[in-house]
Design a protein around this motif. Structure first.
Motif, short mmCIF file in Angstrom:
data_model
loop_
_atom_site.label_atom_id
_atom_site.label_comp_id
_atom_site.label_asym_id
_atom_site.label_seq_id
_atom_site.Cartn_x
_atom_site.Cartn_y
_atom_site.Cartn_z
N ALA A 105 -13.10 41.19 -64.14
CA ALA A 105 -13.25 39.99 -63.32
C ALA A 105 -14.60 39.94 -62.61
CB ALA A 105 -12.12 39.90 -62.30
N LEU A 106 -15.66 40.36 -63.30
CA LEU A 106 -17.03 40.22 -62.82
C LEU A 106 -17.87 39.59 -63.92
CD1 LEU A 106 -18.20 43.52 -61.03
CD2 LEU A 106 -17.92 41.26 -60.00
N ASP A 107 -18.71 38.63 -63.54
CA ASP A 107 -19.60 38.03 -64.53
C ASP A 107 -20.86 37.53 -63.82
OD1 ASP A 107 -20.40 37.38 -67.06
OD2 ASP A 107 -19.19 35.56 -67.24
N ILE A 108 -21.92 37.35 -64.60
CA ILE A 108 -23.23 36.93 -64.07
C ILE A 108 -23.70 35.70 -64.81
CG2 ILE A 108 -25.63 37.61 -63.70
CD1 ILE A 108 -24.58 40.57 -63.89
N GLU A 109 -24.09 34.68 -64.07
CA GLU A 109 -24.70 33.47 -64.65
C GLU A 109 -26.21 33.59 -64.41
OE1 GLU A 109 -26.30 30.56 -66.02
OE2 GLU A 109 -26.26 30.09 -63.87
N PRO A 110 -27.01 33.88 -65.47
CA PRO A 110 -28.41 34.28 -65.26
C PRO A 110 -29.35 33.16 -64.83
CG PRO A 110 -27.92 34.15 -67.60
CD PRO A 110 -26.61 33.96 -66.88
N SER A 111 -29.08 31.92 -65.20
CA SER A 111 -30.03 30.85 -64.88
C SER A 111 -30.10 30.58 -63.38
CB SER A 111 -29.68 29.57 -65.63
OG SER A 111 -28.46 29.03 -65.17
N ARG A 112 -28.98 30.78 -62.69
CA ARG A 112 -28.95 30.61 -61.23
C ARG A 112 -28.77 31.95 -60.51
NH1 ARG A 112 -25.82 25.93 -62.82
NH2 ARG A 112 -26.75 24.01 -62.07
N GLY A 156 -20.47 28.71 -69.46
CA GLY A 156 -21.69 27.91 -69.33
C GLY A 156 -22.18 27.91 -67.90
N ARG A 157 -23.02 26.93 -67.56
CA ARG A 157 -23.61 26.87 -66.22
C ARG A 157 -22.71 26.18 -65.20
NH1 ARG A 157 -29.29 26.42 -65.53
NH2 ARG A 157 -28.92 24.48 -64.39
N GLU A 158 -21.84 25.30 -65.65
CA GLU A 158 -21.13 24.44 -64.71
C GLU A 158 -19.63 24.71 -64.61
OE1 GLU A 158 -22.84 22.70 -62.79
OE2 GLU A 158 -24.75 22.88 -63.85
N LYS A 159 -19.10 25.60 -65.43
CA LYS A 159 -17.66 25.87 -65.40
C LYS A 159 -17.40 27.37 -65.39
CE LYS A 159 -16.36 21.82 -68.21
NZ LYS A 159 -15.65 21.40 -69.46
N LEU A 160 -16.18 27.71 -65.06
CA LEU A 160 -15.72 29.09 -65.17
C LEU A 160 -14.25 29.08 -65.55
CD1 LEU A 160 -14.03 29.95 -62.26
CD2 LEU A 160 -16.31 29.39 -61.43
N SER A 176 -19.02 23.96 -58.87
CA SER A 176 -19.41 23.49 -57.53
C SER A 176 -18.24 23.42 -56.56
CB SER A 176 -20.09 22.13 -57.63
OG SER A 176 -21.27 22.21 -58.39
N SER A 177 -17.09 22.96 -57.04
CA SER A 177 -15.95 22.72 -56.15
C SER A 177 -14.84 23.75 -56.27
CB SER A 177 -15.36 21.34 -56.42
OG SER A 177 -14.82 21.28 -57.73
N LEU A 178 -14.85 24.52 -57.36
CA LEU A 178 -13.76 25.43 -57.72
C LEU A 178 -12.44 24.69 -57.86
CD1 LEU A 178 -14.46 28.74 -55.71
CD2 LEU A 178 -15.08 28.14 -58.06
N GLN A 179 -12.52 23.41 -58.22
CA GLN A 179 -11.32 22.63 -58.50
C GLN A 179 -10.99 22.72 -59.99
OE1 GLN A 179 -9.35 21.08 -56.19
NE2 GLN A 179 -10.70 21.98 -54.65
#
Length: 222
Positions: A105-112, A156-160, A176-179
């Motif tokens: 349960a750890l991950d890295i988004e490199p662009s941000r 991707g950049r915008e979802k998880l 952004s919202s975790l909705q």
């Protein structure tokens, strides 16, 4: 080839170049191994002094190399810390206190340069941290359906995507919202692991999730 360790091994991960890999498990030690020989290059572990928190003090369930750096990785486990490591050093270089990690349960988004952390607890179970500062950037919203998170990954950049137990669901969330943007409800057991990949020449992600003796394959269209 088969590699045996004198402990329970919970997770293994390659660095971006895939010339070394790290393993962790039921001890506080993280082994950095050469891919070709399987020999240990470095043992990453805490200092002997109990006054220092420069490594883990309990089981380690998650490892993730930074996608843009062959030497730097993070880890998390039962001791409620995310540790930052340089594999050329024996002790961690810094840490974040808080997340109680019991799975991949750890991950890295490199662009941000954002860290996603999923915790096995009812509240603050999903959090986003800034890599550079360690600051908490996003916390679980109050209306988040309680789920004890075992697995979480950027999509991707915008979802998880994340999955866990108690609520026994897997969710696709907006960054952004975790909705929730979609979810699989009423799974017959806790979602203990999941993994997603983008499909070639498509705006669709495919992810697999496992619970009990079952594996589900799900497509999520952007």
């Amino acid at each position: 080839a088969t590699l045996s360790e004198s402990r329970q091994t919970f997770v293994a991960t390659f660095n971006p170049s895939a010339d070394v890999f790290a393993t962790s498990g039921s001890t506080e030690k993280i082994y950095i191994r050469d891919v070709q020989t399987h020999n240990i290059i470095t043992i990453c572990e805490p200092s002997q002094s109990s006054e220092l928190m420069d490594g883990h003090r309990s089981r380690v369930f998650a490892l993730r190399y930074h996608p843009l750096d062959n030497n730097v990785f993070i880890s998390g486990g039962w001791d409620d810390t995310i540790q930052f490591w340089d594999q050329r050093e024996h002790h961690s270089v810094r840490r974040i206190f808080g997340p109680h990690i019991c799975g991949d349960a750890l991950d890295i988004e490199p662009s941000r340069n954002l860290i996603l952390a999923g915790s096995w607890r009812r509240h603050q179970s999903l959090q986003i941290f800034d890599w550079s500062t360690g600051n908490l950037m996003k916390d679980t919203p109050p209306d988040f359906i309680p789920s004890m998170i075992y697995s979480a990954q950027w999509m991707g950049r915008e979802k998880l995507v994340c999955g866990g137990s108690e609520a026994n669901i897997a969710k696709v969330l907006d960054r952004s919202s975790l909705q929730a943007m979609g979810q699989v409800n009423n799974c017959p057991g806790g979602v203990y692991c999941l993994h997603c990949i983008p499909l070639a020449k498509s705006d669709t992600y495919r992810f697999a999730m496992a619970f009990g003796s079952s594996i589900y394959i799900v497509d999520n269209k952007h």
